[in-house]
Design a protein around this motif. Structure first.
Motif, PDB file in Angstrom:
ATOM      1  N   GLU A 386       0.801  -1.231   0.000  1.00 62.40           N
ATOM      2  CA  GLU A 386       0.000   0.000   0.000  1.00 62.40           C
ATOM      3  C   GLU A 386       0.833   1.280   0.000  1.00 62.40           C
ATOM      4  OE1 GLU A 386      -3.473   0.583   2.411  1.00 62.40           O
ATOM      5  OE2 GLU A 386      -3.929  -1.555   2.246  1.00 62.40           O
ATOM      6  N   PRO A 387       1.887   1.372   0.845  1.00 61.25           N
ATOM      7  CA  PRO A 387       2.678   2.610   0.795  1.00 61.25           C
ATOM      8  C   PRO A 387       3.256   2.872  -0.605  1.00 61.25           C
ATOM      9  CG  PRO A 387       3.211   1.352   2.759  1.00 61.25           C
ATOM     10  CD  PRO A 387       2.333   0.481   1.918  1.00 61.25           C
ATOM     11  N   ALA A 388       3.701   1.787  -1.275  1.00 61.79           N
ATOM     12  CA  ALA A 388       4.263   1.974  -2.622  1.00 61.79           C
ATOM     13  C   ALA A 388       3.168   2.412  -3.595  1.00 61.79           C
ATOM     14  CB  ALA A 388       4.904   0.667  -3.101  1.00 61.79           C
ATOM     15  N   ALA A 389       1.973   1.804  -3.459  1.00 62.07           N
ATOM     16  CA  ALA A 389       0.861   2.181  -4.338  1.00 62.07           C
ATOM     17  C   ALA A 389       0.469   3.632  -4.096  1.00 62.07           C
ATOM     18  CB  ALA A 389      -0.326   1.257  -4.087  1.00 62.07           C
ATOM     19  N   LYS A 390       0.434   4.022  -2.826  1.00 60.93           N
ATOM     20  CA  LYS A 390       0.048   5.402  -2.514  1.00 60.93           C
ATOM     21  C   LYS A 390       1.102   6.395  -3.010  1.00 60.93           C
ATOM     22  CE  LYS A 390      -3.183   4.545   1.205  1.00 60.93           C
ATOM     23  NZ  LYS A 390      -3.434   4.488   2.643  1.00 60.93           N
ATOM     24  N   ALA A 391       2.354   5.953  -3.021  1.00 65.64           N
ATOM     25  CA  ALA A 391       3.422   6.840  -3.502  1.00 65.64           C
ATOM     26  C   ALA A 391       3.190   7.202  -4.969  1.00 65.64           C
ATOM     27  CB  ALA A 391       4.782   6.163  -3.323  1.00 65.64           C
ATOM     28  N   ILE A 392       2.897   6.172  -5.787  1.00 62.71           N
ATOM     29  CA  ILE A 392       2.732   6.472  -7.223  1.00 62.71           C
ATOM     30  C   ILE A 392       1.416   7.219  -7.458  1.00 62.71           C
ATOM     31  CG2 ILE A 392       1.521   4.391  -8.106  1.00 62.71           C
ATOM     32  CD1 ILE A 392       3.682   4.435 -10.371  1.00 62.71           C
ATOM     33  N   ILE A 393       0.408   6.910  -6.648  1.00 62.44           N
ATOM     34  CA  ILE A 393      -0.875   7.604  -6.818  1.00 62.44           C
ATOM     35  C   ILE A 393      -0.747   9.070  -6.411  1.00 62.44           C
ATOM     36  CG2 ILE A 393      -3.269   7.712  -5.996  1.00 62.44           C
ATOM     37  CD1 ILE A 393      -3.179   4.616  -5.865  1.00 62.44           C
ATOM     38  N   CYS A 394      -0.042   9.291  -5.321  1.00 56.98           N
ATOM     39  CA  CYS A 394       0.177  10.675  -4.884  1.00 56.98           C
ATOM     40  C   CYS A 394       0.892  11.458  -5.986  1.00 56.98           C
ATOM     41  CB  CYS A 394       1.009  10.692  -3.599  1.00 56.98           C
ATOM     42  SG  CYS A 394       1.471  12.347  -3.099  1.00 56.98           S
ATOM     43  N   MET A 395       1.891  10.819  -6.569  1.00 62.84           N
ATOM     44  CA  MET A 395       2.676  11.531  -7.572  1.00 62.84           C
ATOM     45  C   MET A 395       1.856  11.792  -8.845  1.00 62.84           C
ATOM     46  SD  MET A 395       6.595  10.688  -8.061  1.00 62.84           S
ATOM     47  CE  MET A 395       7.422  11.362  -9.465  1.00 62.84           C
ATOM     48  N   TRP A 396       1.142  10.752  -9.306  1.00 65.48           N
ATOM     49  CA  TRP A 396       0.398  10.907 -10.571  1.00 65.48           C
ATOM     50  C   TRP A 396      -0.736  11.933 -10.410  1.00 65.48           C
ATOM     51  CZ3 TRP A 396       0.478   6.623 -14.638  1.00 65.48           C
ATOM     52  CH2 TRP A 396      -0.110   7.071 -15.829  1.00 65.48           C
ATOM     53  N   THR A 397      -1.354  11.950  -9.217  1.00 67.34           N
ATOM     54  CA  THR A 397      -2.492  12.861  -9.041  1.00 67.34           C
ATOM     55  C   THR A 397      -2.064  14.208  -8.446  1.00 67.34           C
ATOM     56  OG1 THR A 397      -2.970  11.903  -6.876  1.00 67.34           O
ATOM     57  CG2 THR A 397      -4.151  10.969  -8.742  1.00 67.34           C
ATOM     58  N   SER A 398      -0.771  14.439  -8.392  1.00 69.25           N
ATOM     59  CA  SER A 398      -0.285  15.718  -7.865  1.00 69.25           C
ATOM     60  C   SER A 398      -0.618  16.834  -8.859  1.00 69.25           C
ATOM     61  CB  SER A 398       1.230  15.646  -7.662  1.00 69.25           C
ATOM     62  OG  SER A 398       1.866  15.502  -8.927  1.00 69.25           O
ATOM     63  N   PRO A 399      -0.652  18.076  -8.401  1.00 71.28           N
ATOM     64  CA  PRO A 399      -0.896  19.180  -9.347  1.00 71.28           C
ATOM     65  C   PRO A 399       0.092  19.145 -10.511  1.00 71.28           C
ATOM     66  CG  PRO A 399      -1.005  19.982  -7.091  1.00 71.28           C
ATOM     67  CD  PRO A 399      -0.533  18.554  -7.016  1.00 71.28           C
ATOM     68  N   GLU A 400       1.357  18.831 -10.196  1.00 71.02           N
ATOM     69  CA  GLU A 400       2.391  18.853 -11.241  1.00 71.02           C
ATOM     70  C   GLU A 400       2.156  17.755 -12.280  1.00 71.02           C
ATOM     71  OE1 GLU A 400       6.366  18.122  -9.819  1.00 71.02           O
ATOM     72  OE2 GLU A 400       7.194  18.036 -11.863  1.00 71.02           O
TER      73      GLU A 400
END
Lengths: 493, 318
Positions: A386-400
């Motif tokens: 889950e932490p790894a999944a959340k890492a990529i999700i956080c990054m992809w859905t970031s404003p940038e």
């Protein structure tokens, strides 16, 4: 597009906040980072470049940057119809993720829009799904309703629900629970070739105002120039078909259900209403009566229309802002006189709002993609990091990155993306972007039902093919499709 | 001292009892050799067959996981046999299979007869004719899709250029022409297979019989009909059966070129099953279709094995 047309459109866009309210859930009205009621090209320009974001720092709060783990990830990637620019951003994203999280072993797999659902379903049956997946907006509800997905809301990766389009949040919600986060959202626009219009005796700077005009213009272009007028698409099992036909269906006042209403209930089937039949009749008139659209429309998808448009053999089509970049990419590959012809088309490429129906109703599919985490029992190996999944999700859905990954063809799922410097850069470099962002308030999401993929990818294209091939009359085709939807909703075989 | 030979030793080691166990014991090494293959077949063939049969008795609505399937008895079979689509798809499948098989066979046979003669360039011609068979079916399908393109296909362009038609013919976007158009592509890809099989068969026709027939005054047709063809009967049967099974199961060409459309006009069983299962998640109905298809193919398989056994018996008698 002419300024006056755009101005009028903006005015109508502002007035259409009532329609936009259909995209808003109650919490979304609380405090979104942008003022959706002011949505217009001018407003979008005014907020672009007004805020900086530190993606690594933000995501580091969700999953520490030194986290060690392993992630399997499938996503709807770029395909042949996308511009090279987007390919580069996808490459950059995964490189950046690996640099930001050097200890996460990422195994990503890109699949095309038309393949992703089938392959994902098959993997789920064998409990061999990836830990996280990015699906088209149409797919999320199906898998959430079946219990394959873990609850996941923007707050789980450091954002708030109000940071995303309310309509997009509807598409990731099933039975009151949120199962994913939107990565990007888009609405398409109407594209025409001003040179073709001029030669056909039409005003080169005035797109068809209504769908009835599209039928008329298409015939005029075909009759005068011997080329296809409108780029109709009616292929089965291809996302391009509903994305082009549903705006027409809604504009005429029709629908599969009442999905175009402010608060849809999806109870009554409207596919065989008089309005829906009128929309289908318009396609019939273009394909059968006037023969003014490509004959190959039944086997074509939008990627097949692009070269036709570039070759000056097609007058009008519905597509993304990215098509301008696609044309530039294709023009670079052309040789000899073809290169000059292509340049003429590019110089004459115009974008406008999608035409309205007879009652002035304008509609477009509120499209995009969402990202989800799977439940461990359906994942290969039975474990989800889950932490790894959340890492990529956080990054992809970031404003940038939600902006960069949607740079040429879509819009950021995270509304803060509109405030970034990259949005400003994008507005300056992507021609006609403001027209497609102007269409966002007219966006209608597909019905948030598990049956939607079958309705949109099979039943609706089948209805079109039955009518356009003469296998059925327009009335019969609409009635047949309505019956299929009824059977489907009733759990029939 | 009595010397016991290998055979005698094996005979003495055999258990007493009925002849069947004794025979099995006798061939224990053979069974051991084929055991891994049988184990693999049980896993990858027997279990899927069992599971498909089981699934064919369940309803699998799109809102439910497969494990939550609902038992419906023979409803899937009833629904299939009473649906219009089933009969349309079955008709398409028969046209597709019979048309592709027979024409591929005739063309392949004709090519084999032509190439059986000795002439300059025979080897090159043979290699050229095999090309369609060795090309990837996926690549060939995409190429043919563009050749047939209803607006910008090369066939249409040539016909318009020659003034034979004002608009390019509509090959694959028309319910009447789509299936024949796909059959042409399939024949183009398959006839080399029939050609190779028949060329191999022609090698077995005794040259002295043909010469004797010629001496007896038989003309070319009589030599073919009374000498060559009877020798090719078994290889023809096998070729036709193999082509029929392949065509019944054919997926790539219709799926890539039309996806079964327009308006289901080019859907054959296998593409329809795929769409039902993977596009519409009707695993139960798709499984019922698969069971019916399995029975048909098993019947064809039975005739294939019988034809092969017939060959072996004849060769044994000879």
């Amino acid at each position: 597009m002419t300024r006056s047309t755009l101005g009028g459109a903006v005015l109508r866009g502002t007035v259409s906040t009532a329609l936009m309210a259909s995209l808003m859930s109650a919490p979304a009205l609380a405090a979104p980072p942008v003022d959706l009621s002011k949505w217009s090209p001018e407003y979008v320009r005014s907020i672009a470049g007004t805020q900086d974001f530190d993606t690594a720092a933000d995501c580091g709060k969700v999953t520490p940057l030194d986290y060690k783990g392993r992630l399997t990830f499938w996503y709807q990637g770029v395909f042949e119809g996308d511009p090279d620019l987007l390919r580069q951003y996808y490459k950059d994203f995964f490189e950046t993720f690996r640099k930001t999280y050097p200890n996460i072993q990422l195994e990503e797999q890109a699949l095309t829009y038309n393949d992703l659902l089938d392959k994902f379903r098959t993997a789920l049956l064998g409990n061999a799904a990836p830990m996280a997946v990015r699906l088209q907006i149409l797919g999320g509800t199906e898998f959430a309703s079946k219990g394959y997905l873990q609850p996941l809301k923007p707050e789980d990766v450091g954002y708030s629900t109000e940071d995303f389009w309310p309509g997009a949040m509807k598409a990731v919600t099933w039975d009151g629970v949120t199962y994913g986060i939107p990565t990007n959202n888009e609405t398409m626009a109407f594209i025409w070739n001003a040179d073709v219009f001029k030669r056909a005796g039409l005003d080169p700077n005035k797109p068809p105002a209504t769908w009835d005009d599209v039928v008329k213009y298409s015939k005029q272009i075909h009759d005068k120039l011997g080329i296809a007028g409108y780029g109709l698409v009616a292929r089965k099992n291809a996302g391009n078909t509903p994305y082009r036909f549903m705006p027409q269906l809604w504009a005429y006042g029709g629908g599969v259900f009442d999905e175009a209403a402010a608060n849809p209930t999806y109870k009554d089937i409207e596919l065989n209403s008089a309005q829906s039949k009128a929309a289908l009749q318009a396609s019939y008139d273009m394909y059968v009566r006037d023969k003014s659209v490509p004959v190959s429309a039944l086997t074509n998808q939008q990627a097949d229309n692009q070269p036709l448009f570039l070759a000056g053999q097609l007058g009008m089509m519905i597509s993304h802002p990215s098509d301008y970049n696609v044309m530039l990419d294709l023009q670079k590959k052309a040789t000899g006189t073809d290169k000059d012809k292509a340049q003429t088309v590019i110089d004459n490429m115009r974008y406008g709002l999608i035409p309205t129906g007879p009652d002035g109703k304008r509609a477009v599919v509120f499209g995009g993609s969402n990202i989800h985490i799977l439940k461990p029992e359906y994942v290969e190996g039975g474990k989800v990091d889950e932490p790894a999944a959340k890492a990529i999700i956080c990054m992809w859905t970031s404003p940038e990155w939600s902006l960069k990954m949607a740079y040429a063809g879509s819009n950021p799922g995270n509304l803060n993306g509109f405030k970034t410097k990259w949005m400003k850069e994008r507005l300056d470099s992507i021609k006609f972007l403001d027209v497609t962002t102007s269409m966002l308030p007219y966006g209608i999401p597909f019905p948030a039902l598990p049956q939607s993929p079958e309705i949109m990818n099979i039943i609706v294209p089948d209805m079109m093919q039955n009518a356009l091939t003469g296998a059925m009359t327009v009335d019969q085709a609409a009635d047949d499709a309505a019956k299929k939807v009824k059977d489907l909703m009733g759990g029939g075989l | 001292m009595t010397i016991v030979t290998g055979n005698e030793a094996r005979r003495r080691a055999q258990p007493a009892g009925s002849s069947v166990p004794r025979k099995i014991w006798e061939h224990r090494a053979d069974y051991a050799y084929v055991l891994p293959a049988i184990a693999v077949m049980l896993i990858v063939i027997a279990y899927p067959i069992y599971y498909t049969i089981e699934l064919s008795f369940f309803n699998t609505p799109p809102g439910l996981q497969l494990r939550d399937k609902i038992f419906v008895g023979f409803n899937n079979y009833t629904a299939i046999l009473t649906s219009d689509v089933f009969w349309q798809v079955t008709f398409n499948t028969l046209i597709w299979t019979i048309g592709s098989t027979l024409i591929s066979f005739v063309l392949g046979f004709a090519a084999a007869l032509a190439l059986h003669r000795d002439f300059i360039g025979r080897g090159i011609l043979r290699a050229i004719l095999i090309i369609p068979w060795v090309i990837s079916a996926v690549a060939a399908s995409y190429i043919w899709k563009w050749i047939y393109h209803s607006d910008f296909g090369i066939i249409g362009a040539v016909l318009v250029e020659l003034g034979l038609t004002s608009r390019p013919p509509n090959f694959i976007d028309n319910v009447s022409t789509v299936l024949p158009s796909l059959i042409v592509v399939n024949i183009w890809r398959e006839f080399p297979f029939a050609m190779i099989m028949m060329m191999a068969g022609l090698q077995t026709v005794p040259e002295q019989l043909l010469r004797a027939a010629k001496v007896d005054g038989a003309n070319a047709w009589q030599r073919f009909w009374h000498v060559t063809f009877p020798h090719l009967r078994n290889v023809s049967t096998v070729t036709i059966l193999l082509l029929a099974v392949a065509n019944f199961n054919s997926f790539i060409i219709p799926w890539i070129m039309t996806g079964g459309g327009p308006s289901n006009a080019s859907h054959i069983w296998i593409t329809h099953i795929y769409e039902l299962a993977f596009g519409r998640q009707r695993w139960g109905v798709a499984s019922a279709y698969s069971v019916l298809l399995f029975l048909i193919l098993m019947t064809l398989g039975y005739f294939y094995v019988r034809a092969l056994s017939g060959n072996e018996r004849k060769e044994g008698n000879a």
